[in-house]
Write an enzyme that holds these catalytic residues in place. Structure first.
Site, mmCIF file in Angstrom:
data_model
loop_
_atom_site.group_PDB
_atom_site.id
_atom_site.type_symbol
_atom_site.label_atom_id
_atom_site.label_comp_id
_atom_site.label_asym_id
_atom_site.label_seq_id
_atom_site.Cartn_x
_atom_site.Cartn_y
_atom_site.Cartn_z
ATOM 1 N N CYS A 52 0.756 -1.330 0.079
ATOM 2 C CA CYS A 52 0.028 0.042 -0.013
ATOM 3 C C CYS A 52 0.819 1.473 0.162
ATOM 4 O O CYS A 52 2.252 1.256 -0.035
ATOM 5 C CB CYS A 52 -0.876 0.052 1.207
ATOM 6 S SG CYS A 52 0.085 0.134 2.828
ATOM 7 N N ALA A 55 3.168 1.709 2.928
ATOM 8 C CA ALA A 55 4.474 0.829 2.597
ATOM 9 C C ALA A 55 5.419 1.352 2.022
ATOM 10 O O ALA A 55 6.448 1.206 2.388
ATOM 11 C CB ALA A 55 3.842 -0.625 2.072
ATOM 12 N N ARG A 86 11.966 -5.336 6.263
ATOM 13 C CA ARG A 86 12.426 -5.003 4.931
ATOM 14 C C ARG A 86 14.142 -5.224 4.923
ATOM 15 O O ARG A 86 14.753 -5.194 3.900
ATOM 16 C CB ARG A 86 12.081 -3.739 4.528
ATOM 17 C CG ARG A 86 12.422 -3.369 3.300
ATOM 18 C CD ARG A 86 11.640 -2.135 2.484
ATOM 19 N NE ARG A 86 12.114 -1.679 1.442
ATOM 20 C CZ ARG A 86 12.890 -0.721 1.240
ATOM 21 N NH1 ARG A 86 13.336 0.144 2.514
ATOM 22 N NH2 ARG A 86 13.384 0.045 0.304
ATOM 23 N N HIS A 184 6.037 6.434 -2.498
ATOM 24 C CA HIS A 184 7.528 6.492 -2.655
ATOM 25 C C HIS A 184 7.293 8.298 -2.965
ATOM 26 O O HIS A 184 8.341 8.817 -2.829
ATOM 27 C CB HIS A 184 8.075 5.940 -4.011
ATOM 28 C CG HIS A 184 8.048 4.453 -3.785
ATOM 29 N ND1 HIS A 184 7.861 3.766 -4.851
ATOM 30 C CD2 HIS A 184 8.184 3.642 -2.662
ATOM 31 C CE1 HIS A 184 7.988 2.338 -4.639
ATOM 32 N NE2 HIS A 184 8.271 2.363 -3.276
#
Ligand code: CFN
Ligand code: HCA
Length: 530
Positions: A52, A55, A86, A184
């Site tokens: 999502c 994230a 991660r 991002h």
């Protein structure tokens, strides 16, 4: 002639889903300019592997910055499940903190959803200030925060006034955009507006660079820095692997930006080019050839013969150290086939490394890549048409009218193109063999079916499908987390990858698993010819 593998995979879908998913698949034909549909909403009910917006913002771009506290404002799950999974490694600088190992969350409960959660957020900031006293706090919103309308921006402004710190809030609610890619973008905008350009660190070298789109998964960034420093580059900052606020804040003073993962960071590269005139260069430090070419392109960019000579010395030295082990691994793996399905850049980057080991890619796709990640920079649309960018603020830094990604003037582009083959790392499709398959946003059903038809010897993807693939008798390696291994980048990383693939492929366990297609009739297909 057997039926095309993608047709066999699609045939079970109803007409509507068939039509949608067909556009996300293609079979490579180098004689055609091929198009793929990407970066569109996943079909409800289909088990997509995507993540999502939260994230992408919190987990991917901001998460690896070590000297700040990042508070997840939301129910406990989002913070908890994005805690440490991660593998973005970080170690504290001397006398400085490393907060990446902690999980900070407001743990919203039902009453907070009903009556508002800002009180809890303020209390969390107070607690963080008391316990940790960081210079920077960032806040990442999860879905319910947007739905109930908590004003996290106001809370951040108040915290800045009260504590004299930098406090940046991100409205990266999970439901925004169509994947983590939107996150991002939001994170990059925030860094550009609030961090980059504010630092006082002065680079000492004229060969000062930033590495953008490198998150230090399994130590990849450290291997790149090791090589670059050995040649004589000064790494001012890494976005954001093992990242430091002060260095990121001073990154505009570097002379060149390298872009490793284009998908997650191209926004910053473009914005820094416009605002500060910092050129950027696409690199790929995965695989020996990618690493060597990237280093040569950098030397060509700076145009200093001494730097070029030093680059060649380091390449020769590093190659001598890894060549035998790479050759030994290749002798064992030669002729095998692979499928790759990762987020937005690795499915492309790892194909070169696999080729060096004799492994041919027969199927590859991105979870959330955009069309340019598949087709190359010519197809880049205007940012306002970008499906990912709906509801996202566009900060265009000065040159508002320009098309997205067109910030190099023709003259600058031609100059750079004369030094470096710019199309080289641009778009996955052009690097793939005729007859192989590209599938965007591959889902679990399709992964199963492609496995049956193409029978790749190994599948590189993520945690969501790893065990299903492995239970079907195929080596599955995680290209997100590297399965607790790494680094895989650079010279030493290539050897580590080769060893891990050999260990995985030749483990005796596979003799104990019977893949479903050995005991029942399955689909037939071919790969390799047009
Ligand atoms: S480290 Fe990167 S390299 S940032 Fe991106 S597109 Fe993800 S977290 Mo997972 S491994 Fe993956 Fe890429 Fe760039 Fe990682 S392929 S999905 S959002 N990704
Ligand atoms: C994310 C992070 C992720 C997930 C990995 C996986 C990562 O998408 O939020 O699905 O195995 O690299 O950690 O991509």
């Amino acid at each position: 002639m057997t039926m095309d593998a993608s047709a066999r995979v699609l045939e079970r879908y109803n007409a509507k889903v068939f039509k949608n998913r067909k556009e996300h698949m293609l079979r490579i034909n180098p004689d055609e300019a091929q198009q793929i549909t990407a970066n569109t909403r996943a079909i409800p009910g289909i088990m997509t592997n995507r993540g999502c917006c939260y994230a992408g913002c919190k987990g991917v771009v901001l998460g690896p910055i070590k000297d700040m506290v990042l508070i997840t404002h939301g129910p406990v799950g989002c913070g908890f499940y994005s805690w440490g999974t991660r593998r973005n490694k970080a170690r504290a600088e001397e006398g400085e903190p490393n907060f990446t190992q902690y999980c900070f969350t407001t743990d919203l409960q039902e009453p907070d959803i009903v009556f508002g959660g800002t009180k809890k957020l303020k209390a969390a900031i107070d607690e963080v200030m008391q316990l940790m006293n960081p210079k920077t706090i960032m806040i990442a919103a999860t879905c319910p925060v947007g739905l109930i309308g908590d004003d996290i921006q106001a809370v951040a402004t108040e915290a800045e006034q009260q504590y004299g710190i930098r406090c940046v809030a991100y409205n990266c609610e999970g439901y925004k955009g169509v994947s983590q890619s939107a996150g991002h973008h939001i994170a990059n905008n925030g860094l550009m507006k609030r961090v980059i350009g504010t630092g006082s660190y002065e680079p000492a070298s004229k060969y000062s660079i930033n590495i953008l789109g490198e998150y230090n998964i399994g130590g990849d960034g450290w291997e790149q820095e090791r090589i670059l420093r050995k040649i004589g580059y000064e790494v001012v900052s890494v976005f954001t692997g093992d990242g430091e606020i002060e260095r990121i804040a001073s990154s505009h003073k570097a002379n060149l930006n390298l872009v490793q993962c284009h998908r997650s960071i191209n926004y910053i590269a473009e914005m820094m080019k416009i605002k500060y005139g910092v050129d950027w260069l696409k690199v790929n430090f995965i695989g020996l050839e990618g690493t060597i070419e990237s280093l040569r392109h950098m030397a060509a960019y700076f145009g200093d013969p001494a730097l070029a000579q030093r680059t060649e010395e380091v390449i020769a030295e590093e190659l001598a150290e890894v060549q035998d082990e790479m050759a030994a691994a290749k002798a064992r793996l030669d002729g095998l086939t692979a499928a790759l399905f990762v987020g937005g850049s690795r499915s492309h980057h790892y194909q070169g490394l696999l080729k060096e080991l004799g492994v041919r890619t027969v199927l590859a796709g991105y979870e959330f890549g955009h069309r340019d990640d598949y087709e190359g920079r010519e197809v880049i649309p205007d940012i306002k048409d970008d499906a990912d960018s709906k509801n996202i603020e566009h900060i265009t830094v000065e040159k508002d009218e320009k098309k997205y990604h067109a910030y190099l003037t023709q003259e600058e582009y031609d100059k750079l193109a004369a030094l470096i083959p710019l199309e080289k790392y641009d778009g996955m499709i052009r690097d793939m063999d005729a007859g192989t398959f590209v599938v965007d946003d591959l889902n679990m059903y399709e992964a199963d079916k492609f496995m049956e038809v193409l029978k790749p010897d190994m599948f590189f993807s993520g945690i969501k499908d790893k065990y299903a693939l492995q239970k079907a008798g195929t080596l599955s390696r995680q290209l997100h987390s590297y399965d607790y291994s790494g680094p895989y980048a650079g010279f030493k990383g290539a050897v580590q990858f080769a060893k891990d693939v050999c260990l995985g492929y030749f483990t005796p366990a596979w003799h104990m698993v019977t893949p479903p297609w050995k005991t029942r009739a399955t689909l037939q297909g071919t790969v390799g010819e047009k």
